[in-house]
Design a protein around this motif. Structure first.
Motif, mmCIF file in Angstrom:
data_model
loop_
_atom_site.group_PDB
_atom_site.id
_atom_site.type_symbol
_atom_site.label_atom_id
_atom_site.label_comp_id
_atom_site.label_asym_id
_atom_site.label_seq_id
_atom_site.Cartn_x
_atom_site.Cartn_y
_atom_site.Cartn_z
ATOM 1 N N GLN D 207 144.034 -54.942 -12.916
ATOM 2 C CA GLN D 207 142.775 -55.333 -12.281
ATOM 3 C C GLN D 207 142.940 -55.516 -10.775
ATOM 4 O O GLN D 207 143.945 -56.072 -10.316
ATOM 5 C CB GLN D 207 142.272 -56.632 -12.922
ATOM 6 N N ALA D 208 141.962 -55.068 -10.035
ATOM 7 C CA ALA D 208 142.007 -55.212 -8.575
ATOM 8 C C ALA D 208 141.724 -56.667 -8.203
ATOM 9 O O ALA D 208 141.200 -57.445 -9.000
ATOM 10 C CB ALA D 208 140.960 -54.297 -7.944
ATOM 11 N N ASP D 209 142.087 -56.992 -6.999
ATOM 12 C CA ASP D 209 141.828 -58.333 -6.485
ATOM 13 C C ASP D 209 140.314 -58.555 -6.432
ATOM 14 O O ASP D 209 139.603 -57.850 -5.709
ATOM 15 C CB ASP D 209 142.449 -58.424 -5.077
ATOM 16 N N GLN D 210 139.838 -59.544 -7.202
ATOM 17 C CA GLN D 210 138.382 -59.751 -7.310
ATOM 18 C C GLN D 210 137.776 -60.223 -5.987
ATOM 19 O O GLN D 210 136.565 -60.212 -5.825
ATOM 20 C CB GLN D 210 138.077 -60.774 -8.414
ATOM 21 N N ALA D 211 138.620 -60.628 -5.061
ATOM 22 C CA ALA D 211 138.106 -61.075 -3.766
ATOM 23 C C ALA D 211 137.721 -59.890 -2.881
ATOM 24 O O ALA D 211 136.975 -60.052 -1.909
ATOM 25 C CB ALA D 211 139.172 -61.927 -3.063
ATOM 26 N N LEU D 212 138.219 -58.718 -3.241
ATOM 27 C CA LEU D 212 137.868 -57.529 -2.460
ATOM 28 C C LEU D 212 136.392 -57.169 -2.654
ATOM 29 O O LEU D 212 135.817 -57.457 -3.696
ATOM 30 C CB LEU D 212 138.704 -56.331 -2.932
ATOM 31 N N PRO D 213 135.816 -56.517 -1.658
ATOM 32 C CA PRO D 213 134.448 -56.006 -1.851
ATOM 33 C C PRO D 213 134.433 -55.032 -3.038
ATOM 34 O O PRO D 213 135.431 -54.346 -3.293
ATOM 35 C CB PRO D 213 134.152 -55.259 -0.544
ATOM 36 N N GLN D 214 133.286 -54.983 -3.686
ATOM 37 C CA GLN D 214 133.180 -54.193 -4.915
ATOM 38 C C GLN D 214 133.551 -52.716 -4.672
ATOM 39 O O GLN D 214 134.211 -52.096 -5.497
ATOM 40 C CB GLN D 214 131.749 -54.304 -5.453
ATOM 41 N N GLU D 215 133.124 -52.175 -3.538
ATOM 42 C CA GLU D 215 133.401 -50.751 -3.304
ATOM 43 C C GLU D 215 134.896 -50.512 -3.070
ATOM 44 O O GLU D 215 135.428 -49.461 -3.427
ATOM 45 C CB GLU D 215 132.557 -50.191 -2.146
ATOM 46 N N ASP D 216 135.581 -51.503 -2.517
ATOM 47 C CA ASP D 216 137.025 -51.350 -2.315
ATOM 48 C C ASP D 216 137.761 -51.401 -3.650
ATOM 49 O O ASP D 216 138.725 -50.661 -3.870
ATOM 50 C CB ASP D 216 137.541 -52.446 -1.391
ATOM 51 N N ARG D 217 137.306 -52.277 -4.498
ATOM 52 C CA ARG D 217 137.925 -52.337 -5.824
ATOM 53 C C ARG D 217 137.741 -50.989 -6.544
ATOM 54 O O ARG D 217 138.662 -50.460 -7.149
ATOM 55 C CB ARG D 217 137.283 -53.443 -6.682
ATOM 56 N N LEU D 218 136.525 -50.469 -6.432
ATOM 57 C CA LEU D 218 136.261 -49.208 -7.101
ATOM 58 C C LEU D 218 137.144 -48.091 -6.538
ATOM 59 O O LEU D 218 137.710 -47.296 -7.296
ATOM 60 C CB LEU D 218 134.784 -48.832 -6.952
ATOM 61 N N SER D 219 137.279 -48.044 -5.218
ATOM 62 C CA SER D 219 138.130 -47.026 -4.592
ATOM 63 C C SER D 219 139.558 -47.147 -5.103
ATOM 64 O O SER D 219 140.230 -46.147 -5.387
ATOM 65 C CB SER D 219 138.122 -47.190 -3.066
ATOM 66 N N TYR D 220 140.010 -48.374 -5.219
ATOM 67 C CA TYR D 220 141.363 -48.611 -5.734
ATOM 68 C C TYR D 220 141.542 -47.971 -7.113
ATOM 69 O O TYR D 220 142.490 -47.237 -7.379
ATOM 70 C CB TYR D 220 141.617 -50.118 -5.752
ATOM 71 N N TYR D 221 140.572 -48.240 -7.987
ATOM 72 C CA TYR D 221 140.670 -47.678 -9.338
ATOM 73 C C TYR D 221 140.593 -46.155 -9.306
ATOM 74 O O TYR D 221 141.322 -45.453 -10.002
ATOM 75 C CB TYR D 221 139.551 -48.199 -10.244
ATOM 76 N N TYR D 222 139.682 -45.648 -8.500
ATOM 77 C CA TYR D 222 139.465 -44.207 -8.472
ATOM 78 C C TYR D 222 140.688 -43.474 -7.909
ATOM 79 O O TYR D 222 141.058 -42.401 -8.395
ATOM 80 C CB TYR D 222 138.208 -43.874 -7.672
ATOM 81 N N HIS D 223 141.321 -44.062 -6.879
ATOM 82 C CA HIS D 223 142.552 -43.462 -6.362
ATOM 83 C C HIS D 223 143.598 -43.389 -7.461
ATOM 84 O O HIS D 223 144.258 -42.368 -7.646
ATOM 85 C CB HIS D 223 143.093 -44.291 -5.189
ATOM 86 N N PHE D 224 143.680 -44.478 -8.182
ATOM 87 C CA PHE D 224 144.663 -44.555 -9.250
ATOM 88 C C PHE D 224 144.423 -43.455 -10.300
ATOM 89 O O PHE D 224 145.345 -42.737 -10.701
ATOM 90 C CB PHE D 224 144.531 -45.937 -9.904
ATOM 91 N N ILE D 225 143.168 -43.338 -10.709
ATOM 92 C CA ILE D 225 142.824 -42.349 -11.736
ATOM 93 C C ILE D 225 143.082 -40.932 -11.234
ATOM 94 O O ILE D 225 143.656 -40.099 -11.937
ATOM 95 C CB ILE D 225 141.343 -42.495 -12.172
ATOM 96 N N SER D 226 142.674 -40.651 -9.992
ATOM 97 C CA SER D 226 142.845 -39.284 -9.487
ATOM 98 C C SER D 226 144.309 -38.906 -9.395
ATOM 99 O O SER D 226 144.662 -37.726 -9.505
ATOM 100 C CB SER D 226 142.226 -39.074 -8.106
ATOM 101 N N GLU D 227 145.138 -39.900 -9.152
ATOM 102 C CA GLU D 227 146.566 -39.578 -9.099
ATOM 103 C C GLU D 227 147.103 -39.264 -10.489
ATOM 104 O O GLU D 227 147.865 -38.335 -10.673
ATOM 105 C CB GLU D 227 147.347 -40.733 -8.470
ATOM 106 N N LYS D 228 146.630 -40.084 -11.431
ATOM 107 C CA LYS D 228 147.120 -39.902 -12.794
ATOM 108 C C LYS D 228 146.563 -38.630 -13.444
ATOM 109 O O LYS D 228 147.254 -37.953 -14.198
ATOM 110 C CB LYS D 228 146.714 -41.128 -13.627
ATOM 111 N N TYR D 229 145.273 -38.357 -13.161
ATOM 112 C CA TYR D 229 144.620 -37.179 -13.736
ATOM 113 C C TYR D 229 144.087 -36.296 -12.609
ATOM 114 O O TYR D 229 142.890 -36.312 -12.309
ATOM 115 C CB TYR D 229 143.465 -37.586 -14.656
ATOM 116 N N PRO D 230 144.963 -35.537 -11.990
ATOM 117 C CA PRO D 230 144.507 -34.752 -10.830
ATOM 118 C C PRO D 230 143.441 -33.731 -11.204
ATOM 119 O O PRO D 230 142.718 -33.238 -10.335
ATOM 120 C CB PRO D 230 145.791 -34.070 -10.336
ATOM 121 N N ASN D 231 143.313 -33.436 -12.508
ATOM 122 C CA ASN D 231 142.248 -32.515 -12.937
ATOM 123 C C ASN D 231 140.847 -33.097 -12.721
ATOM 124 O O ASN D 231 139.873 -32.365 -12.600
ATOM 125 C CB ASN D 231 142.431 -32.174 -14.417
#
Lengths: 337, 337, 337, 337, 337, 337
Positions: D207-231
């Motif tokens: 889980q991302a740091d809940q203190a971060l702005p919502q869009e930053d948390r989302l970017s964090y997750y999305y970066h993670f996913i794109s790395e794991k599933y480059p497709n």
């Protein structure tokens, strides 16, 4: 345009949807009407300058009554606005074998508190061609009985054609009381709507032989009445055979110069709303007489008007003279396109 | 107040507006009902302490069922609340020549999963004057067949009057299966609703000569049954002549002490909603018997109750004893005002 | 799946609720339809690849027309989208003795401005089993008369079965003008819907002896026509006895190989909506012919389809072949459960 | 026209009128929809050749589903017709502070019984530009999980763009089970609709740091996913701030090439019907991608499409591409006349 | 199950559709309710054995009242059936800046004619946990004032918890008259619903400094009252900030043991129907007290109950204890699926 | 009672239910209205003898228009009945962010064919206190431009107060054409409704500095106009801030004797129906001026009238002077009981 005047109570009718009982329904539809108001409405649609005299409360329901009358072309100048409440009644719509049920909630109404002195009968009747009242009005107070008698006398003095419909309602008063109220009016009446039972109960005519055909019995009564009240030039009524709440067969009767004229039988099925059917008939009779129609034309026109009224919701006969005349000629139910 | 008990399934009915097909409509109206629930409702309106035993899901639809029953005066104390779903069915309303269509979606219902051990029959039947079940209940599971047999036996032990309506539904089970379920019950039944086809298919009585008048054929079957099951003191059924979906002619039959009593013919047109018409008839029969009416009074009352039911939406016969009695006397369709 | 094509105008119909006049109502219901569109809809429900050719405005009402046709399974590929407006008409729903009234507001419609060159008839008719047009289309412009003639000729060249329905509307044009438009088409027609009056007024056949039974008069006309136009292999019509706006009796007629086949009498009561009833009949005829039904089967099927149409709102016959066939077998009005 | 395909369940939704509870109401409105069906509908309105693959019962409700899809322009060729019942659910409409409530009655549905062998995936996916499924489909049976995996693999083999929406429903299955069903699909997905909670629960991302702005948390997750599933080239989601059942604020997110693009905030008040809002968004994303819009245009278009969906009843986004584009430009709420 | 009793008038409410004036509308929706009846309904939904004592006419409207109460689970054993009419009132529904308008038509009602001797207070109050009346009842006749005083005394004798809600209606009586009626009751009251204006006008407390915060002013009054009437253990009221007819902000207040407890602010928008909102609050307070909730829990529960009531049509709070408790915890407006 | 006259087109408006698109809906509601007709209606409700001059077809839709006007108290004496059709338009009701959409179908209307010689302006304007026309009328034909100019000149000759509302509709004509039609009228106008854009586009005034506050810009334009046309004694307009289709903020402006008076801000949410809101404002201005209100009273009254109009369906401001005055004083949204 001829001025015509009717006087009576107008009420709010609250009707259930078809197939729902009053104790079940969550929705009621509103119609405004009353015997004399409905006659005024028909006469307005027939092109007359039609005035309805009444008393309604000074509240939104009174306003609704006024807007209703105006929308139908009836003048509201002679509507008094005061008193406690608008008379209301609930109609549990009948269907098939099940009869409609009326729950009256009309006591303490503004109209029932109307006083003679509140009206200026001279102004009201001035220049009028016709004045019409029904027996319901007399049932509502002794003051109203006094008022109606005064009005009919004044009308005769002014040369106005007068019309009276017995319109007896057993839920409102007794036969004895009604008879006493009706009789003094009759010498001042030109046109009288009166059925078999009215003749027996209120005019005390001996009952005809029940074995006679219905039209012969009616002729017997009408002859009797015309002899007793030679001023009554027109006697009218309908024969309504109630097959069910959804199917009535209707014949109109008009007695003039000793002859009974009858309309064809209208087979009314299904019935959309029979409230106001009698008033549409009465107005048709009055129109035919005022316009100098032949007796057979009068009774055909009036009965057709009544039959058409049964095909629309609400108390009002919203058909023009042309539409009714065309209806008497058309093949039933043919699409016009 | 007498306690009466019925047991069965209650379902949600979703009906199309008149003149719309199920595949077209965007709106459905809801009614809750079932053969035995409807009988319980009628008996509550007749003034009895009426209990309906069933099983419904513990969700808003179950809550709706309970509110429905309560609104009609039926006690909901014996409603179990568990199981997967409420049985539902869709009714494409018929009109004129077009028949109504039923789409059942009742499988996996809470009621069909009812187990014998879930009910305390002693408590339920204690102090009861009448216990009624219809054949639909037996169609739903073998456990329910067992339960109903147990209940009828217990009822007889407790001196409760028992009533059974064959009510066969071909969409639910086969004739063979039904016959096997029905027969064991019959020795415990006092009042039995049973038509011609029931007699032939489920009791194996040889078919009567079809050339005989319908009432003679029925008498033949009823004599046969009373001889075989002398415990059955009352046999009832209706003759329904289906002119169209909008017009049925209905006659009620009651066979007691070897005599067939028939009601007058009710010409039901238009039909507002015929669902529940048979249950209203059944309840009328039960009421007449419990109150000690004469046979002719019983069958007139029950058939009138059924005819009135056809004039209202929903499964429920929302008429009081007084209203039904007055209906049997009134001229059809006369407005009451 | 067979491809079938019809060409004509589709309009928006705005109908009053039952029991309200157009001058009173505050609510109108919408249906989209037209003679040829309705035939296309029926044929789609019967399982054909059904195309409707027309021109509608490029606005939300045009979009509504397209969604309507698609929902019924009709292909909208050949709908042109331009022009000024969608033809509309108002229907004051009739009931009982009161006839329905149509108020047309269809002038200046997109379809009436359709030009021959806007359509690629080759593409439209390619691979088609059937092409159908009705006489209304011819009433709308001389260009449309030219177009229809061209289309029928092209159809015959391509071996397409052709169907024409006289469908005369007195509000749109005169008999003389219609006769001149109809005659040139007839040599190219295989199936012709034509009534008694059509035969007299548009084909100039001497009137049959009115004392003859209606079916004999019809046979007389049909014999005459088949001799004059031997290409017309099927002649059809209905006898509609209008008891009232709510009750019609309907018989279907099919003349083939010199023999007149008639359906049973359908007693349609109450009528939900008769608009489109004739188109449902036409489509039933076309289906029966295309599928090689026996003549008696064809006329039974077509008349049943028409009777069913009267039981649903809207112009569309939303019944499948199976449903119609089952309807011809069922006992009327029996609930199916 | 490009061919697009979605696969999933379509259900009947029965909704209460505003301000009535399910246990009270006597009337329900019908809508047909499902996550993937709704996407197919949007794509049809956007001009694609849109196919919906599913299984529905062969009864009037199945027919209704087909007519619904056709009316919206969706092809019904790949609808299987068999199985026990149509999945249904009841929606107690929420308002203000009161949340909507869903009562599912979808068990034993035809779709949930769909077998792999019943579908010809080659035919279905042939010539297709896009194939879309949501996570609800996986929740309904293990066979469906197998089918979807097969279909995505086949799609990739055929060069079809693939789209998956997690769409987790807690009432249908557990997180663990869902995670196991989702993971095997991801290597075959091009476009993935995935929110914060999806990332944490189903992909097991810390889980991302809940203190971060919502869009930053989302970017964090999305970066993670794109790395794991480059497709997965496109990741999307919405931020929906639920002020009340009648007022939501909506922002769309699109992550592409490592950059998060956001729409403006749509202040949706009042909400007419939010069911299908997410599907309208998904379809908007898919359209934008297929048409080669710029990322900012894609996310503006998709979020506008979703906002518009909230203003109409039913699951369907009945707006054209032009209307949505114009909506993104218009001043809010200005009357166009 | 605990027995609870309320006594008062129940009326028929006839409401206009949103956006129509009473003088325009053709349709009214029906709800039955009254301050004390509504409290009885809430308490029945909370699981109590709830009795409502009143007098209604013996006609279909009276029957409707009884069915309504039964449907909500309220016992109708103590409903007398006689008198002239059911009190009615018309509600012109407000919206936005436009206020709702009430037109009363409640004079001459059955309830207003209720005599002390018609009720058996011993039987009614026997075994009762709670007895509740509101100030409206006192406004209707001096006999009712006498009755209520007797009943409260009797209740205290029997150890029943007593509750009184000032509920002053300026259209029914003057402040002076009301004050004289209210004061004698107060020594017998345990729970009192009383607002700022009530304190000033009816208890004659000197007005607080208007510059003080609203809650401080209320505390000042409540301290004053508790000192004067130490028997009153609970004082309650709401602060309703009327932003518009469609948007109110609501806070609940409960004063117990010298401490004022407040609920959170409920932002109610849109308001579906605010009639009965105060009664739902009152019932919530009573439930919390009877169940021994903590003061903060009581006021949260009661205010949540009132807020929920605003989201449904009709006077009745049709929510269970569980639903209200869950509502106090849920995120506002989240769909549950 | 003062006589007032307005002249213009009245149309049938067909509106979709909320939340349904025109292409989807099966139901339309009817309202009759037009800019000048709506002003006449307001003035009738304010107690004037109000006449509306127009031309409508002689068919049931024309009859409906007449009944509508009569119901609102407007005299229909000056309604000509001929021509091809009634102008109609379709309104797709907007909500929230989605704008309402108008589809006009008004070409070829009876009114647009009105000829100068068909009206007797002397009779119409005789004894009149006020004559009002809006710019829409000028857009419909050059003959109508001629007629309006003649009428305004005649009115000034007869000492009638004249009022003109620019009311520019871009869908009907171009700015250039409008400017040429408007300018010749202005020397004959006493009261002019004119907004910022009107001043710039039609009077050619140089645009004000957009950085100025809106009211200063308006004052700048109004000063300019009053100098150029000293006959224009009153200039009015509204500032409407469109938050969404469901929420507008409205301020009224009145410029008299060089001073700009503004109303308070009305926060209109939700909006029931904004059609006719501007006409209600115009009528309020006219009433205030005719009655000699102070400028601040005029603008408060007129803006309140407009705000109230937004809370009811239909074009008509169905509020009396007393109701509007009370509304300006009441606390918003307080229930009156």
């Amino acid at each position: 345009m001829r001025k015509v005047v009717t006087l009576g109570e107008i009420m709010m009718r609250l009707s259930t949807p078809t197939g729902e009982r009053l104790s079940q329904t969550k929705q009621l539809s509103i119609h405004y009407g009353g015997a004399e108001a409905n006659v005024a409405v028909s006469l307005a649609h027939f092109g007359y300058d039609s005035y309805f005299v009444s008393k309604i409360p000074s509240n939104p329901l009174g306003k609704a009554v006024e807007m209703h009358l105006n929308s139908q072309g009836v003048h509201s100048n002679f509507l008094l606005k005061s008193g406690e409440r608008l008379g209301t009644y609930y109609l549990e719509t009948g269907i098939g074998e099940r009869s409609p049920q009326v729950v009256y909630d009309r006591k303490y109404s503004s109209f029932s508190s109307l006083k003679v002195k509140e009206l200026n009968l001279d102004e009201i009747l001035q220049g009028t061609s016709l004045f019409h009242v029904s027996g319901i009005t007399l049932a509502l107070s002794s003051e109203l009985r006094e008022l109606v008698l005064l009005a009919f006398k004044k009308a005769k003095d002014l040369g106005v054609v007068t019309s009276f419909d017995f319109n007896y309602r057993a839920k409102l008063w007794g036969q004895q009381e009604a008879a006493e109220a009706f009789k003094p009016l009759l010498p001042f009446i030109d046109i009288c709507s009166c059925g078999e039972l009215d003749a027996v109960y209120f005019l005390g005519i001996e009952q005809a032989d029940q074995a006679l055909p219905q039209e012969d019995r009616l002729s017997y009564y009408y002859h009797f009445i015309s002899e007793k009240y030679p001023n009554i030039k027109y006697l009218t009524s309908t024969f309504r055979k109630v097959i069910s709440s959804s199917n009535n067969k209707l014949i109109g009767n008009l007695f003039v110069d000793g002859v009974l004229y009858q309309s064809k039988v209208h087979d009314i099925e299904p019935i959309v709303d029979r409230v106001g059917g009698g008033d549409a008939f009465a107005a048709g009779i009055l129109y035919g007489i005022l316009e100098g129609f032949q007796p057979q034309e009068i009774i055909s026109f009036a009965t057709a008007a009544s039959a058409l009224k049964h095909t629309v919701h609400g108390d009002c006969n919203v058909f023009s003279v042309d539409e009714i005349l065309q209806f008497t000629k058309n093949e039933t139910g043919k699409i016009v396109r």
